[in-house]
Design an enzyme around this catalytic site. Structure first.
Site, mmCIF file in Angstrom:
data_model
loop_
_atom_site.group_PDB
_atom_site.id
_atom_site.type_symbol
_atom_site.label_atom_id
_atom_site.label_comp_id
_atom_site.label_asym_id
_atom_site.label_seq_id
_atom_site.Cartn_x
_atom_site.Cartn_y
_atom_site.Cartn_z
ATOM 1 N N CYS A 28 -7.494 -15.242 -45.844
ATOM 2 C CA CYS A 28 -6.863 -16.052 -46.891
ATOM 3 C C CYS A 28 -7.262 -15.558 -48.270
ATOM 4 C CB CYS A 28 -7.237 -17.525 -46.720
ATOM 5 S SG CYS A 28 -9.002 -17.858 -46.880
ATOM 6 N N GLY A 47 -5.518 -23.047 -42.284
ATOM 7 C CA GLY A 47 -4.333 -22.398 -41.760
ATOM 8 C C GLY A 47 -3.238 -22.312 -42.799
ATOM 9 N N GLU A 87 -7.672 -26.103 -46.126
ATOM 10 C CA GLU A 87 -7.828 -24.791 -46.748
ATOM 11 C C GLU A 87 -6.657 -23.951 -46.274
ATOM 12 O OE1 GLU A 87 -8.683 -20.849 -46.732
ATOM 13 O OE2 GLU A 87 -10.461 -21.506 -45.645
#
Length: 484
Positions: free
Chosen positions: A287, A231, A253
């Site tokens: 991401c 997140g 992460e």
């Protein structure tokens, strides 16, 4: 057991579907049509989380005793069920998260690949034997399960990311509490149900729906030996601070601000294909999404002549519309963040080449036009901070050294990509990128299911996900010396 209906989603604790002890529920809306209420789900509190940890702690001993090969048999059965239900999973992803149905199907396929890889790894969770300094002695290492783990997952990959946490946790011998994003509760429930239908013993995998209160209780419980979280950077930092006092293991992460470098000798057509895929696939909500293109001034105009018409022609639509090239962002907060980022960039001197506005469709939803900005300063806010939407910044550079300086100028380091025909610069870039996942002459998103999914700098803390390196999080390494 029946698969969970989207109408009313409960917690799964100790093998039972249970309402939240708070009695509260939250609506789950379709981001492509907010008149479509997918259902409602339990808004859990600390008591629900404590019950889930109770169940996980109680199941730990028997689950550990099975050994990794027998534990993997449950995952094999679950894989068969998920494969049978793959279309149901894909439709759930599209309806509650918004991504195009083809992207949802792709996510399910990747989840199954991760599961298949992890099942095979069950026979390779090994240590080493080493020479001993004494006669008639064997020196060796081996691995033991970490214990109860908390798995906190985001909304952008509501099946794949839970899978790449749940699968290794279970094979390693950990028991788990999964706390998914409140924006994607249904797909997580479907995943947990598949494991339950595969015969997973009660309490081994528990599901707690909800938001901050449930997550904070999971992090604070002293029986939880580790938290794997995917997140935002601020939440990851808060988790790390919360667990630091008791030395809780973390696998974090976090965000990314990823650059794709286009040098003067690059194949521009291939670069454009990669940019469109990396920046606008899944509406830029990854991401590892390409959010910056760092292009040599000598080919800038030629690149933009190819890129801008491609992006401007992309059709915005619902994920279940076959003709749509790009779907919605996940909620109003994300939509406003994208539009605000564009507004701030223009105020700082950037120019909009296409997009830059909210897209209005025949259904009320959260649609952003795919956007390309140019004349973006390398140190401006939009070039430094994550947008997490279909907004691409094009930044000029003067050759390789300048391009790499700009690429590495951000605090994040999730992925780095370069397009060049020069073999020397290809390998030099692998050395110079301050990022975890590197790509040459291909789209700069993600990695294979057997390669580490990881970042550098503020994008990652702890062991990578996916790949054999994941055991460094879910297991403890022990050494032993045996005299015979």
């Amino acid at each position: 057991m029946a698969q969970p209906s989207s109408d009313h989603l409960l917690n799964h604790i100790g093998g039972r579907w249970l309402p939240s002890r708070t009695g509260a529920v939250r609506a789950n809306l379709n981001p492509a049509d907010t008149d479509d209420v997918v259902g409602e789900f339990a808004e859990s509190g600390a008591e629900d989380t404590t019950s889930a940890v109770d169940a996980a702690a109680g199941a730990r001993g028997e689950w550990d005793a099975l050994g990794p090969i027998e534990r993997a048999e449950y995952l094999t059965k679950a894989a068969g069920l998920i494969s049978e239900r793959r279309e149901r999973f894909a439709e759930a992803i599209t309806r509650e998260q918004g991504k195009r149905l083809s992207e949802g199907r792709g996510e399910v396929a990747r989840s199954l690949a991760i599961l298949d890889f992890t099942i095979g790894e069950a026979r390779r969770i090994n240590g080493v034997t080493t020479p001993a300094e004494e006669p008639r002695t064997i020196a060796m290492t081996f691995r033991r399960p970490l214990g109860v783990v908390g798995l906190i997952t985001p909304w952008n990959f509501p099946v794949a990311i839970p899978m790449w946490k749940v699968a290794p946790a279970l094979v390693a011998g950990c028991t788990a509490v999964l706390k998914p994003s409140p924006l994607t509760p249904w797909t997580s429930a479907l995943l947990v149900q598949a494991f339950a239908d595969a015969g997973l013993p009660d309490g081994v995998l528990n599901l707690v729906q909800g938001d901050r209160e449930a997550g904070e209780a999971l992090v604070a419980d002293p029986r939880v030996a580790g938290i794997s979280f995917t997140g935002s950077l601020p939440v990851g930092q808060a988790i790390n601070r919360s667990g630091a006092g008791r030395l809780m293991r973390t696998q974090l992460e976090l965000g990314g601000k990823n650059a794709l470098i286009v040098l003067a000798d690059a194949d521009l057509d291939a670069a454009v294909d990669a940019i469109v895929h990396g920046a606008f696939g899944q509406s830029g909500q990854r991401c590892s999404a390409t959010s910056r293109v760092v292009v040599d001034r000598s080919v800038r105009e030629a690149l933009l002549e190819r890129l801008v018409p491609r992006v401007a022609a992309m059709r915005v639509g619902r994920g279940d519309q076959d003709w749509a090239d790009i779907g919605p962002v996940v909620n109003d907060e994300r939509l406003r963040a994208c539009l605000s980022a564009v507004e701030g960039a223009v105020a700082a001197g950037a120019r909009i080449l296409c997009g830059g506005k909210e897209a209005v469709l025949d259904t009320p939803g959260y649609f952003v036009e795919p956007t390309v900005l140019t004349d973006v300063a390398w140190d401006s806010e939009i070039a430094q901070e994550e947008v997490f939407g279909p907004v691409l910044s094009v930044i000029d550079c003067d050759g390789y050294e300048d391009a790499m300086r700009i690429s590495n100028s951000v605090r994040y380091g999730m992925s780095g990509t370069i397009f060049t025909r020069d073999p020397s610069l290809m390998f030099q870039a692998l050395h110079d990128f301050e990022a975890g996942m590197l790509h040459v002459n291909r789209p700069g998103v993600g990695a294979y299911s057997h390669l580490p999914h990881m970042g550098a700098k503020a994008s990652q803390l702890g062991a990578p996900e996916c790949s054999p390196d994941v055991w460094d999080f879910y297991t403890d390494l022990r050494s032993a010396c045996i005299r015979y």
